[in-house]
Motif scaffolding. Structure first.
Motif, mmCIF file in Angstrom:
data_model
loop_
_atom_site.group_PDB
_atom_site.id
_atom_site.type_symbol
_atom_site.label_atom_id
_atom_site.label_comp_id
_atom_site.label_asym_id
_atom_site.label_seq_id
_atom_site.Cartn_x
_atom_site.Cartn_y
_atom_site.Cartn_z
ATOM 1 N N THR A 261 0.836 -1.197 0.000
ATOM 2 C CA THR A 261 0.000 0.000 0.000
ATOM 3 C C THR A 261 0.874 1.251 0.000
ATOM 4 O O THR A 261 0.591 2.221 -0.710
ATOM 5 C CB THR A 261 -0.923 -0.002 1.227
ATOM 6 O OG1 THR A 261 -1.711 -1.193 1.241
ATOM 7 C CG2 THR A 261 -1.857 1.200 1.211
ATOM 8 N N ALA A 262 1.961 1.220 0.787
ATOM 9 C CA ALA A 262 2.903 2.346 0.799
ATOM 10 C C ALA A 262 3.587 2.497 -0.553
ATOM 11 O O ALA A 262 3.835 3.624 -1.012
ATOM 12 C CB ALA A 262 3.935 2.144 1.908
ATOM 13 N N MET A 263 3.922 1.380 -1.202
ATOM 14 C CA MET A 263 4.538 1.418 -2.522
ATOM 15 C C MET A 263 3.631 2.135 -3.514
ATOM 16 O O MET A 263 4.078 2.988 -4.301
ATOM 17 C CB MET A 263 4.836 -0.005 -3.009
ATOM 18 C CG MET A 263 5.459 -0.081 -4.394
ATOM 19 S SD MET A 263 5.708 -1.803 -4.949
ATOM 20 C CE MET A 263 4.020 -2.234 -5.446
ATOM 21 N N LEU A 264 2.343 1.823 -3.485
ATOM 22 C CA LEU A 264 1.379 2.472 -4.367
ATOM 23 C C LEU A 264 1.287 3.964 -4.055
ATOM 24 O O LEU A 264 1.311 4.798 -4.967
ATOM 25 C CB LEU A 264 0.015 1.797 -4.207
ATOM 26 C CG LEU A 264 -1.162 2.459 -4.918
ATOM 27 C CD1 LEU A 264 -0.988 2.416 -6.431
ATOM 28 C CD2 LEU A 264 -2.477 1.771 -4.511
ATOM 29 N N ALA A 265 1.201 4.296 -2.769
ATOM 30 C CA ALA A 265 1.076 5.706 -2.379
ATOM 31 C C ALA A 265 2.309 6.500 -2.789
ATOM 32 O O ALA A 265 2.195 7.608 -3.338
ATOM 33 C CB ALA A 265 0.857 5.805 -0.868
#
Length: 366
Positions: A261-265
């Motif tokens: 999720t952090a990678m996407l953000a």
């Protein structure tokens, strides 16, 4: 593409919740529980574990490369989240579970993919209360240079009632192959996707590069072929990025790891800044913070990150992202800052992040 294939790996029996956290981690290291799907996708490996401390290693694989040829800070969140969360997990009691509530990371230097090299992360517990755990982690490249520092706040849940009976202590290890041990494992395959030539960044603005990748005029990078991460829309100062929630992204808990999720953000926020960059201007992510609002499950639906610039100066830009699931519900909120680096290569070779503007007289907030 790999993310569209059936995932390897599995999930442990519920009886392992009857063990304290440090014993669950030990059971995993002894091969008593299945390797998680994300372990097969990333080869992220727990290398050391004790109560309040853990270390992880992950290959600096070319499969993790973004269009500029870097392992993005968002990908580093995979090992950061593992190191940070595991030390809190190591301190929970039988029947208890935990989850990441907030993740913050700062970045000191870029990481270039290299076959045979690895990124390591070491986490330590700072505080564990009845319902909250706080930890920090340090990430190093293959030359033992510090590349990132991170902190997290985790939510610790009350014990299950009743607490499951623990597994039979004489349970033999599973006969599962280790991630990366066979040629069919994702990172062991021939590389798919392309890194863009530096000439493309010199002659096109950031927005032109993003739109050309979206339309297919420019090739998509290896990280897309591995995980499905892609840009879906780009305007000046605002982008939409998408990540399919395949089973490949799930942990032993059966949920999508917070690092993805952090990678996407991070990808969305850095791209929002890049969309305002003129030709021959690199953009480097300096930090980000993600607040997690609800769990994400491997249902094959898309996570969407809508990012926009909140403030733009000559040197720095600050962006925010809202991450939503297929039902349109918020699952995370994020903020992050990035630096404009005119005349620097897109792969940031030779650049130390935070070492100063390319023009020392620039006011970062101007």
């Amino acid at each position: 593409m790999i993310w569209q294939e059936p995932a390897k790996g599995g999930y442990p029996d519920r009886s392992f919740l009857g063990l304290p956290g440090i014993e669950r981690m030990g059971a995993g290291r002894r091969g008593l529980i299945p390797y998680s799907p994300m372990s097969y996708l990333t080869e992220l490996e727990l290398t050391e574990a004790s109560r309040g401390h853990s270390s992880f290693s992950m290959p600096a694989s070319p499969w993790f490369a973004n269009p500029s040829g870097l392992i993005s800070p968002g990908v580093l969140a995979l090992i950061g989240d593992a190191a940070l969360g595991s030390v809190v997990h190591s301190d929970v009691e039988a029947g208890q579970a935990m989850t990441t509530a907030e993740l913050s990371m700062s970045f000191l230097r870029p990481v270039v993919p290299k076959e045979g090299a690895a990124v390591s992360g070491s986490g330590q517990l700072i505080h564990r209360g009845r319902s909250i755990g706080i930890s920090e982690a340090f990430l190093f490249d293959d030359d033992d240079q510090l590349i990132s520092h991170g902190t997290t706040r985790c939510s610790v849940f009350p014990p299950l009632d009743p607490i499951p009976d623990p597994p039979d202590p004489n349970t033999p290890p599973l006969d599962d192959p280790r991630p990366g041990s066979v040629p069919d494992d994702p990172l062991r395959r021939a590389l798919d996707g392309e890194v863009l030539p530096q000439e493309e960044f010199k002659r096109r603005s950031g927005l032109e590069v993003l739109r050309a990748v979206i339309t297919g005029d420019l090739p998509r990078p290896p990280i897309h072929h591995l995980t499905g991460l892609r840009m879906a829309k780009a305007n000046e100062g605002e982008v939409v990025a998408v990540l399919p929630c395949s089973k490949w992204l799930s942990t032993s808990a059966g949920t999508i790891q917070g690092g993805f999720t952090a990678m996407l953000a991070e990808s969305a926020m850095t791209s929002a800044t890049f969309s305002t960059a003129p030709p021959d201007t690199a953009v480097a992510a300096l930090d980000f913070k993600v607040n997690y609002l609800r769990p994400v499950f491997p249902d094959d639906n898309d996570l969407k990150a809508r990012a926009r610039i909140l403030h733009q100066g000559r040197t720095l830009a600050i962006a925010a992202a809202e991450i939503t699931n297929a039902e349109g519900k918020q699952v995370a909120l994020a903020t992050g800052s990035s630096m404009y680096l005119p005349g620097r290569p897109a792969n940031l070779i030779g650049v130390e992040l935070g070492s100063g503007s390319s023009d020392p007289e620039d006011d970062p907030g101007a």
